[in-house]
Design an enzyme around this catalytic site. Structure first.
Site, PDB file in Angstrom:
ATOM      1  N   SER A 127      48.002  40.516  68.082  1.00 37.72           N
ATOM      2  CA  SER A 127      46.672  40.479  68.692  1.00 37.72           C
ATOM      3  C   SER A 127      46.771  40.612  70.203  1.00 37.72           C
ATOM      4  O   SER A 127      47.754  40.168  70.816  1.00 37.72           O
ATOM      5  CB  SER A 127      45.980  39.162  68.341  1.00 37.72           C
ATOM      6  OG  SER A 127      44.802  38.973  69.104  1.00 37.72           O
ATOM      7  N   TYR A 152      45.235  30.212  68.135  1.00 35.32           N
ATOM      8  CA  TYR A 152      45.297  31.505  67.443  1.00 35.32           C
ATOM      9  C   TYR A 152      46.284  32.434  68.140  1.00 35.32           C
ATOM     10  O   TYR A 152      47.164  33.029  67.498  1.00 35.32           O
ATOM     11  CB  TYR A 152      43.908  32.144  67.399  1.00 35.32           C
ATOM     12  CG  TYR A 152      43.925  33.581  66.949  1.00 35.32           C
ATOM     13  CD1 TYR A 152      44.225  33.911  65.629  1.00 35.32           C
ATOM     14  CD2 TYR A 152      43.657  34.616  67.838  1.00 35.32           C
ATOM     15  CE1 TYR A 152      44.255  35.233  65.204  1.00 35.32           C
ATOM     16  CE2 TYR A 152      43.678  35.939  67.429  1.00 35.32           C
ATOM     17  CZ  TYR A 152      43.984  36.246  66.113  1.00 35.32           C
ATOM     18  OH  TYR A 152      44.019  37.553  65.702  1.00 35.32           O
TER      19      TYR A 152
END
Length: 335
Positions: A127, A152
């Site tokens: 990501s 995350y």
């Protein structure tokens, strides 16, 4: 060939499966169909795949160690495209254990399956969030990414480190793809653009964080899929010339790499909202708020490595991508 796609009922996963099937591959899809967002939407995506020849689906949680081992042993995929994860920055502030289960324990199970079945290439979703507190733009794969600002992001950085260990120990070719703000038809309802669309059509106020000054490298889903499939065809090789005295985080002496997939054109949030308003034919009522915890002010992908490796770089104009999303949204929700 036989390709295992995790997260096949997800946004990116469904589109990747469709492209693989169109190319004639056999696709094994897995997903746990959790209720982080609408299960009905996930089932609708899956309904597009199930009738297609060459596709088989198994409902399975990544954290199910025995189930994952049995799947790899029985299917013996040639390649794995790992897209399943617990997504979302803000949700990680509320439910961190979900990220540990899926993104850490689940990823170990994927790595172990690939190792034991000698998978020729593991491509997995990282990501743009891994760039965390970095401020130098555009974000390049060679940048240090040791300062995440959400759990995350930390789990995605951990995935890259875990993959490197397996590439080194077991010569498993791995490629981590750092996706930048993916949008388009069949997208995730937890994403801001999806929520904006719903609120605008219902005449409700939208919350605009950081006073609308956020910048994102919005990347259309078709460009993401193109990048994933081109990279999947090119497993990384070991680099004996890798300089351990001045190590480049983007590569290794092992068959390992990380790579950005982004549009290389960051857009300010207010411009994005304006484009969405134009596609919807309606104006939004805006509630301006400060930036949220765990968020970053801007993302901007350096895509030179992707272009060099594949001859491809995302370039779908925002107006075209948003128009396609709005057309899908109106049809799907009949509004």
């Amino acid at each position: 060939m036989k390709v295992l796609v995790t997260g096949s009922a997800g946004f990116i996963g469904m589109h990747v499966c469709e492209r693989l099937l169109a190319q004639g591959h056999e696709v094994i899809g897995i997903d746990n169909l959790n209720d982080y967002y609408s299960v009905a939407l996930k089932e609708a995506r899956l309904a597009r795949l199930l009738p297609q020849p060459g596709f088989r689906f198994q409902r399975l949680d990544l954290a199910d160690r025995e189930g994952m081992a049995a799947l790899f042993a029985s299917e013996k995929p040639a390649r794995v495209i790992h897209l399943a994860a617990q997504a979302g920055v803000r949700y990680s502030l509320k439910n961190p254990q979900a990220y540990a289960d899926s993104n850490l324990t689940g990823f170990v199970n994927v790595l172990e399956g690939c190792r034991h079945q000698q998978v020729e290439h593991l491509v997995y979703a990282s990501s743009s969030s891994v760039y965390g507190g970095n401020t130098r733009m555009p974000f390049a794969e060679s940048d240090n990414v040791d300062h995440p600002v959400s759990l995350y992001a930390a789990t995605k950085k951990a995935n890259e480190l875990m993959a490197h260990a397996y590439s080194h120990l077991y010569a498993l070719p791995t490629t981590g793809l750092r996706f930048f703000t993916v949008y388009g038809p069949w997208g995730r309802p937890d994403m801001a653009y999806f929520g904006f669309t719903k609120a605008i059509l219902e005449g409700r106020t939208i919350d605009v964080y950081n006073d609308g000054k956020m910048q994102r490298d919005f990347t259309y889903i078709d460009d993401i899929v193109e990048g994933v499939l081109r990279i999947a065809d090119q497993p990384p090789a070991s680099n004996p010339a890798f300089d351990k005295d001045q190590p480049d985080p983007a590569g290794s002496w092992a068959p390992y790499r990380v790579m950005n997939i982004g549009n290389h054109q960051p857009v300010e949030l207010m411009e994005f909202i304006g484009t969405l308003e134009q596609a919807l034919g309606r104006q939004a009522t805006k509630n301006f708020l400060p930036m949220q915890d765990g968020d970053v002010p801007a993302t901007y992908a350096d895509t030179e490595a992707l272009r060099r490796a594949t001859g491809f770089a995302p370039a779908t104009p925002l107006a075209s991508g948003i128009a396609n999303f709005v057309a899908w949204y109106r049809e799907y929700h009949r509004c």
